[in-house]
Scaffold this active site. Structure first.
Site, mmCIF file in Angstrom:
data_model
loop_
_atom_site.group_PDB
_atom_site.id
_atom_site.type_symbol
_atom_site.label_atom_id
_atom_site.label_comp_id
_atom_site.label_asym_id
_atom_site.label_seq_id
_atom_site.Cartn_x
_atom_site.Cartn_y
_atom_site.Cartn_z
ATOM 1 N N ARG A 248 -10.122 -8.688 -1.551
ATOM 2 C CA ARG A 248 -10.520 -7.206 -1.738
ATOM 3 C C ARG A 248 -11.693 -7.377 -2.481
ATOM 4 N NH1 ARG A 248 -6.831 -2.262 -4.374
ATOM 5 N NH2 ARG A 248 -6.280 -2.509 -2.188
ATOM 6 N N HIS B 175 -9.850 -0.488 4.947
ATOM 7 C CA HIS B 175 -8.852 -0.453 4.392
ATOM 8 C C HIS B 175 -7.819 -0.628 5.638
ATOM 9 C CE1 HIS B 175 -5.912 -1.375 1.448
ATOM 10 N NE2 HIS B 175 -5.798 -0.316 0.787
ATOM 11 N N GLN C 99 -3.912 -1.025 4.879
ATOM 12 C CA GLN C 99 -3.199 0.276 4.460
ATOM 13 C C GLN C 99 -2.858 1.025 5.865
ATOM 14 O OE1 GLN C 99 -2.612 1.751 1.244
ATOM 15 N NE2 GLN C 99 -1.423 3.282 2.444
ATOM 16 N N ASP D 257 -6.726 10.928 -0.212
ATOM 17 C CA ASP D 257 -6.701 9.873 -1.360
ATOM 18 C C ASP D 257 -7.632 10.275 -2.359
ATOM 19 O OD1 ASP D 257 -7.394 7.325 -2.072
ATOM 20 O OD2 ASP D 257 -8.738 6.884 -0.465
ATOM 21 N N CYS E 194 -2.283 7.032 0.167
ATOM 22 C CA CYS E 194 -2.453 5.664 0.082
ATOM 23 C C CYS E 194 -2.015 5.339 -1.381
ATOM 24 C CB CYS E 194 -3.579 5.204 0.664
ATOM 25 S SG CYS E 194 -5.074 5.552 -0.337
ATOM 26 N N ARG F 178 3.815 -1.449 2.813
ATOM 27 C CA ARG F 178 2.417 -2.203 2.324
ATOM 28 C C ARG F 178 3.106 -3.780 2.471
ATOM 29 N NH1 ARG F 178 -2.155 -0.935 0.115
ATOM 30 N NH2 ARG F 178 -2.371 -2.674 1.405
HETATM 31 N N1 CP Z 1 -3.080 1.611 -1.561
HETATM 32 C C1 CP Z 1 -3.604 0.711 -2.241
HETATM 33 O O1 CP Z 1 -4.377 -0.201 -1.409
HETATM 34 O O2 CP Z 1 -3.200 0.545 -3.598
HETATM 35 P P1 CP Z 1 -3.613 -0.606 -4.518
HETATM 36 O O3 CP Z 1 -5.129 -0.102 -4.835
HETATM 37 O O4 CP Z 1 -2.846 -0.393 -5.779
HETATM 38 O O5 CP Z 1 -3.586 -1.870 -4.040
HETATM 39 N N1 NVA Z 2 -10.275 4.879 -1.753
HETATM 40 C C1 NVA Z 2 -9.396 4.233 -2.792
HETATM 41 C C2 NVA Z 2 -8.463 3.570 -1.984
HETATM 42 C C3 NVA Z 2 -7.846 2.862 -3.203
HETATM 43 C C4 NVA Z 2 -6.634 2.350 -2.405
HETATM 44 C C5 NVA Z 2 -10.596 2.971 -3.381
HETATM 45 O O1 NVA Z 2 -11.335 2.515 -2.670
HETATM 46 O O2 NVA Z 2 -10.548 2.884 -4.570
#
Ligand code: CP
Ligand code: NVA
Length: 316
Positions: free
Chosen positions: A104, A131, A134, A228, A269, A297
């Site tokens: 990530r 993502h 997700q 989101d 999400c 997840r």
């Molecule tokens: N939805 C999601 O990716 O959550 P986190 O940022 O907590 O991993």
């Molecule tokens: N769009 C958000 C998603 C978090 C799971 C971010 O990138 O922070």
């Protein structure tokens, strides 16, 4: 025979049949998490994150453990990468010790580079642009609720045209869905290259992509309302006031949910900000499937690790 898909670097890497296989396997892992507990026995999986995570980290570490492996969690300042070691050298070293790398970070190009130089599967666990893991959880949740027939169903994403919106466009198109993305437009619209790519995929899959700036028209008769956060990780704080003003009409309220189909569901999400992108009565109300979505997840990342490490995905 074509070579199998090595990594999941972006949502467009997965074919419809890959997604079908992953969702089927994830359903089995939902019922019995330990049904393949020797898959990664005596092996390790690196999980490298330069952004925060609650669900993805927990899901990934648990998925590795359920497959019999050991997760190794790494932050940028744990690695020499934080002191200038190259991405390519890092990818080669991780490949020497671990059976997969879950990553990530901010730039999609960094994930692409890790994928290029790693000899083991690399899984994108969120970038500024995408993502994909997700969306696997989202589609399994949708399938459990509505079944396989998604004809005449409208899947609506409301809010910021961010990484999750991009992933929705691409994977929704791959699934042959009617996807509507409603944003304030301009700076907060999804990337035009993503919309173009989604349209191309939809043409082949029988899906339909609509981009709009009208939240009410988008919500009308929708089967799924998805939103989101308005400020994603890495977004510039100096944009906050302007962005929130632009996004306020896109907040998912009870009034907006009244426009949707009778059997509609609400998805997010997470993390959520009640009173910003969603009202508490919606996310904590009877139409919300956010907890099942979060549960999946783990099941979907477990399925992904299972099939990628066995070379069983075909890709596009
Ligand atoms: N939805 C999601 O990716 O959550 P986190 O940022 O907590 O991993
Ligand atoms: N769009 C958000 C998603 C978090 C799971 C971010 O990138 O922070």
């Amino acid at each position: 025979m074509a070579s199998p898909l090595k990594s999941l670097l972006r949502s467009s890497d997965l074919s419809k049949s890959d997604i079908e296989l992953l969702l089927n396997t994830a359903s089995k892992f939902a019922k019995n998490p330990l049904r393949a507990k020797k898959t990664l026995a005596k092996r390790t999986v690196a999980i490298y994150m330069t952004k925060s995570s609650t669900r993805t980290r927990l899901a990934s570490e648990t998925a590795v453990a359920h497959l019999g492996g050991t997760p190794i969690f790494l932050r940028a300042d744990d690695l020499q990468i934080g002191r200038g070691e190259t991405i390519s050298d890092t990818a080669k070293i991780i490949s020497g010790f671990c059976s997969a790398l879950i990553v990530r970070t901010f730039a999609q190009s960094d994930v692409d580079e890790l994928g290029k130089y790693a000899s083991v599967p690399v899984i994108n666990a969120l970038t500024d642009d995408d993502h994909p893991t997700q969306l696997l959880a989202d589609w399994l949740t949708i399938r459990e609720n509505f079944g396989r027939d998604i004809k005449n169903r409208k899947f609506v994403y409301l809010g910021d045209g961010n990484n999750v919106a991009n992933a929705w466009l691409i994977m929704g198109a791959t699934m042959g869905a009617h996807v509507v993305v409603a944003t304030p437009g301009g700076k907060w619209a999804p990337k035009s290259s993503i919309v173009e790519a989604a349209n191309k995929i939809a043409k082949l899959s029988g899906g339909k992509i609509e981009i709009t700036t009208d939240p009410q028209a988008a919500a009308k008769d929708a089967s799924v309302i998805y939103t989101d956060v308005w400020m994603s990780m890495g977004d510039s704080e100096s944009d906050r006031a302007e962005k929130f003003t632009a996004l306020t009409p896109f907040a998912v309220t009870n009034e907006l949910m009244k426009l949707t189909a009778k059997d509609s569901i609400f998805m997010h999400c997470l993390p959520a900000h009640r009173g910003e992108e969603v009202a508490a009565e919606v996310i904590d109300g009877p139409k919300s499937l956010v907890w099942r979505q979060a549960f999946h997840r783990r099941t979907t990342i477990q399925a992904l690790l299972y099939h990628l490490t066995r070379g069983e995905l075909k890709g596009n």
